[in-house]
Design an enzyme around this catalytic site. Structure first.
Site, PDB file in Angstrom:
ATOM      1  N   ASP A 199      -8.092  -4.337  -0.093  1.00 17.84           N
ATOM      2  CA  ASP A 199      -7.049  -3.525  -0.705  1.00 17.84           C
ATOM      3  C   ASP A 199      -6.844  -2.312   0.207  1.00 17.84           C
ATOM      4  O   ASP A 199      -7.617  -2.063   1.129  1.00 17.84           O
ATOM      5  CB  ASP A 199      -7.381  -3.131  -2.151  1.00 17.84           C
TER       6      ASP A 199
HETATM    7  C1  NOJ Z   1      -2.923  -1.013  -3.612  1.00 13.21           C
HETATM    8  C2  NOJ Z   1      -2.916  -1.963  -4.776  1.00 13.21           C
HETATM    9  O1  NOJ Z   1      -4.149  -1.909  -5.455  1.00 13.21           O
HETATM   10  C3  NOJ Z   1      -2.620  -3.396  -4.372  1.00 13.21           C
HETATM   11  O2  NOJ Z   1      -2.518  -4.178  -5.525  1.00 13.21           O
HETATM   12  C4  NOJ Z   1      -1.372  -3.462  -3.540  1.00 13.21           C
HETATM   13  O3  NOJ Z   1      -1.067  -4.794  -3.221  1.00 13.21           O
HETATM   14  C5  NOJ Z   1      -1.601  -2.627  -2.294  1.00 13.21           C
HETATM   15  N1  NOJ Z   1      -1.835  -1.247  -2.673  1.00 13.21           N
HETATM   16  C6  NOJ Z   1      -0.437  -2.703  -1.304  1.00 13.21           C
HETATM   17  O4  NOJ Z   1       0.645  -2.012  -1.770  1.00 13.21           O
END
Ligand code: NOJ
Length: 752
Positions: free
Chosen positions: A291
């Site tokens: 993430d």
């Molecule tokens: C953080 C989020 O937790 C995740 O779900 C998302 O895909 C990413 N950012 C990218 O934007």
């Protein structure tokens, strides 16, 4: 050692890694061809180029006027130091950025990724809303359309579906998931993966999906986003992991790990989750993206000493791609040179990523997803709005309907449409939108105007804004209610009160909205309350006193039409809650599949020394699975093909479902099961099956479920997946608290 049927024995991280390397034995001819190409390419790659494939960056300002461009990122792309970009979208932009990648030494194309969570240009209801439809084909179709629009705009990969189970509506990200239940969540995970990806990767009308966030992110302590998670292995395996396994079984191309620690170890650095379970026991062949900066964040967690240590721990644990964390790009080359990270591990990560690029056909034509004509057609396809309207109306949940107030008569003389969300457009889109245009959203007021008769007077008065900090507009709202025959009051959250980093401790209607309801109600007209929100809210006053309550979540681009379809009876509501609605925040976390205690409440008037609250009943405000229709359904004539079940065999349970009302309608028939005595105690009930069945008025159908041994199985105290012989209770009903039929089944011992 712990045993898992579908999971096998737990193993050490590296052992699992090397085992996974030999998993290619039954690969198809096409797989082998791709593997050969990947191997040949890998041989030509320098260490720096390999690390480049693991580096994902977010890109804005990469194209457009030369003086505005982010030339640094483009230069890195030309050097082959970036493998994937997120947030670059649209045909023109993706072509321009891909062209930079094709100037690199090996011309390895970039992967373009984006959070296409519930639509690209056409916005569908938020995922939690769609889950309330319990309509798997509709959910699959919505993901399919989102994929088609995104893929035509140069996107290869969406960061969806989020398959995190959550029992805590304080957590703002419940809006992105399928709710509290493992079975429903697993079915929906599968439908969404199939919708996004199509039958096989490589179609230009589909994108790679991502099962996220691996794992247990939805159980953040106290519902605070990014918070630690601490849970038993039993809970993890039984409640939180199955939707991920369902995504693997559906062929999901990628996984994303999660921000949280799980029992003390950041998921991003967890070899147990990523190598042992996912790549080991589940034999997962796709790749795992971190993430956003979650590798680097392991330093803040106190799990890694510095960014290099974090990179080492993450790659060893099985995180293949570093999203926006700069940990791999800054440290991996050195870590491999110094022998701290084995080349075989790096190669495995690179291989997994290159494999997907070949599978998508990007080496044959790096621009194949970026087609101006297809973009133009896909983004203007009128059928997408119709599909959005259809799934939106299936997602609405009728919570209350006293005296059959709904459906409203289209020829009513006058209707007051009151409330801060009555004319909202942007809010109907919910969080996580990319390319949509809020001006194109149908507000509820628009929807009402286009449904009522020509001479119906629609009197609109907002009362206040969503924050509702003043009563200044209340008098006008009351005057509107006074003038009208019936009142529609549209309350709820704004779009940005749920989603990532939007945890709340107070789940009431914002500000003075409840007072607005009370003020309007003083006028004595029937008040139908429509609630828009990204999560279950707590609204006892409204639930007690409104004549009817329709929960609409954030229903998307066609929300206003869909809600009006239900309010005026053009569609008979069929949605059922995918999450329990509490009476009080103090009951959270809450779910229907609780355990019995040694001190159960038998008489609500006497809870002394019982497992109870002294100020609130244990029961929820609205139970999991609840949702009313404009018609009624009866359940009768339950029968079992056998009452005794031999191990490994199946039993068919059947009953008659009848539409006893005057309107055609759909019922979500729910099958729950209980194992009343077991080696570890089992929940009071667990959903094990459902059917959504359409019946015209007066029609009757015989409905069947097949019960197999897996449905009777659970993880015992040694984490062995087992069905224990003995009695099982089978329950069939319209909601988890509305069981209409039940019967017993005996699972026989092997010997008998
Ligand atoms: C953080 C989020 O937790 C995740 O779900 C998302 O895909 C990413 N950012 C990218 O934007």
């Amino acid at each position: 050692m712990a045993k898992h049927d579908m999971h096998g024995n737990k193993s050490r991280a590296l052992a699992a890694f090397f085992a996974a390397l030999i998993l290619t034995t039954n690969a198809s001819a096409q797989d082998r061809q791709i593997e050969q190409k990947v191997d040949a390419l890998l041989k030509q790659m320098t260490l720096e180029e390999k690390v480049g494939q693991l580096h994902q960056l977010s890109g804005r300002d990469l194209t457009g006027p030369a003086n505005n461009r982010n030339t640094n990122i483009l230069a890195e792309i030309r050097k082959g130091k970036i493998g994937s970009m997120l947030n670059v979208r649209g045909v023109a932009e993706t072509r321009e950025v891909q062209a930079a990648a094709l100037q690199s030494r090996l011309k390895i194309p970039l992967l373009f990724s984006l959070d296409v969570i519930h639509g690209y240009k056409t916005i569908f209801p938020i995922p939690l809303a769609e889950a309330a439809s319990w309509d798997l084909p509709a959910i699959e179709q919505s993901a399919q359309v989102a994929a088609k629009e995104a893929a035509a705009s140069g996107i290869h990969w969406t960061f969806a579906p989020m398959v995190d189970i959550s029992r805590d509506p304080r957590w703002g990200r419940v809006m992105e998931g399928a709710g509290e239940d493992t079975y429903l969540g697993s079915q929906i995970a599968r439908a969404r993966v199939l919708g996004f990806q199509g039958k096989k990767l490589g179609g230009t009308d589909a994108v790679m999906a991502t099962a996220k966030h691996f794992a247990a992110y939805g159980a953040a302590i106290a519902g605070r986003d990014y918070n630690a998670v601490d849970m038993s292995e039993h809970q993890l395996w039984e409640i939180y992991l199955p939707p991920f396994k369902a995504a693997v079984d559906a062929g999901v191309a990628t996984f994303m790990n999660s921000f949280n620690t799980l029992n003390g170890i950041p998921a991003t650095g967890s070899a147990y989750l990523q190598r042992d379970i996912l790549k080991g026991v589940w034999k997962y062949q796709g790749f795992i993206v971190s993430d956003w900066a979650s590798i680097a964040e392991m330093v803040k967690h106190g799990y890694a000493a510095d960014i290099s240590d974090a990179a080492q721990k993450a790659i060893n644990a099985g995180s293949d791609m570093d999203m926006e964390g700069f940990a791999y790009s800054s440290s991996l080359v050195q870590l491999v040179k110094s022998g701290k990270v084995k080349t075989a591990l790096l190669d495995d990560a690179v291989r997994r990523i290159l494999y997907k690029k070949f599978e998508l056909g990007l080496f044959d034509d790096p621009y194949r997803f970026s087609d101006a004509k297809r973009e133009q057609d896909a983004l203007n396809d009128p059928s997408h709005r119709l599909i959005a309207r259809d799934v939106a109306r299936k997602s609405l949940v009728l919570l209350k309907n006293d005296k059959q107030t709904l459906p409203l008569n289209k020829a009513v003389k006058s209707i007051a449409v009151i409330g801060p969300l009555a004319n909202a457009r942007r809010d109907l889109e919910g969080g996580w939108i990319v390319k949509s245009d809020a001006a194109q959203v149908v507000s509820l007021l628009d929807g009402i105007r286009s449904h009522v008769a020509k001479d119906t007077e629609v009197i609109f008065s907002p009362g206040c804004d969503v924050a509702c900090t003043t009563t200044d507009g209340f008098a006008a709202a009351m005057a509107a209610a006074d003038k009208a025959d019936t009142v529609l009051l549209v309350l709820g959250e704004s779009w940005d009160m749920s989603g990532e980093a939007k945890s709340r401790t107070d789940l009431g209607l914002p500000g003075l909205q409840t007072q607005l309801f009370e003020a309007v109600r003083l006028k004595g007209k029937p008040v139908t309350v429509v609630i828009m929100a990204g999560r279950p809210l707590v609204f006892n006053t409204v639930a007690d006193q409104a004549t009817a309550v329709l929960y609409t979540w954030f229903a998307g681009s066609e929300g206003g039409n869909a809600i009006a379809d239900v309010l005026f009876g053009d569609y008979n509501p069929s949605g059922k809650l995918p999450m329990t609605f509490p009476r009080s925040v103090g009951q959270i976390p809450i779910s229907y599949d609780t355990y019995e205690t040694g001190r159960p409440v038998q008489d609500v008037k006497n809870v002394v020394y019982k497992s109870a609250y002294i100020d609130t009943p244990n029961t929820p405000r609205y139970a999991f699975g609840h949702g009313l229709s404009y018609t009624d359904f009866s359940y009768s004539n339950l029968s079992f093909s056998h009452k005794n079940m031999q191990p490994g065999s199946t039993v068919t349970v059947s009953f008659d479902l009848r539409n006893t009302g005057k309107r055609d309608g759909e019922e979500v028939v729910q099958l729950y099961l209980r194992d009343p005595v077991a080696s570890i105690v089992r929940p009071v009930k667990q959903l094990k099956g459902f059917h959504k069945i359409k019946l015209v008025a007066g029609e009757q159908k015989r409905v069947s479920f097949t019960i197999d041994q897996a449905m009777l199985s659970f993880y015992d105290s040694k984490l062995t997946w087992i069905a224990e012989p003995g009695k099982f209770i089978i329950m069939l009903g319209s909601a988890s608290d509305d069981i209409r039929l039940s019967g017993e089944l005996q699972l026989l011992d092997k010997q008998k």
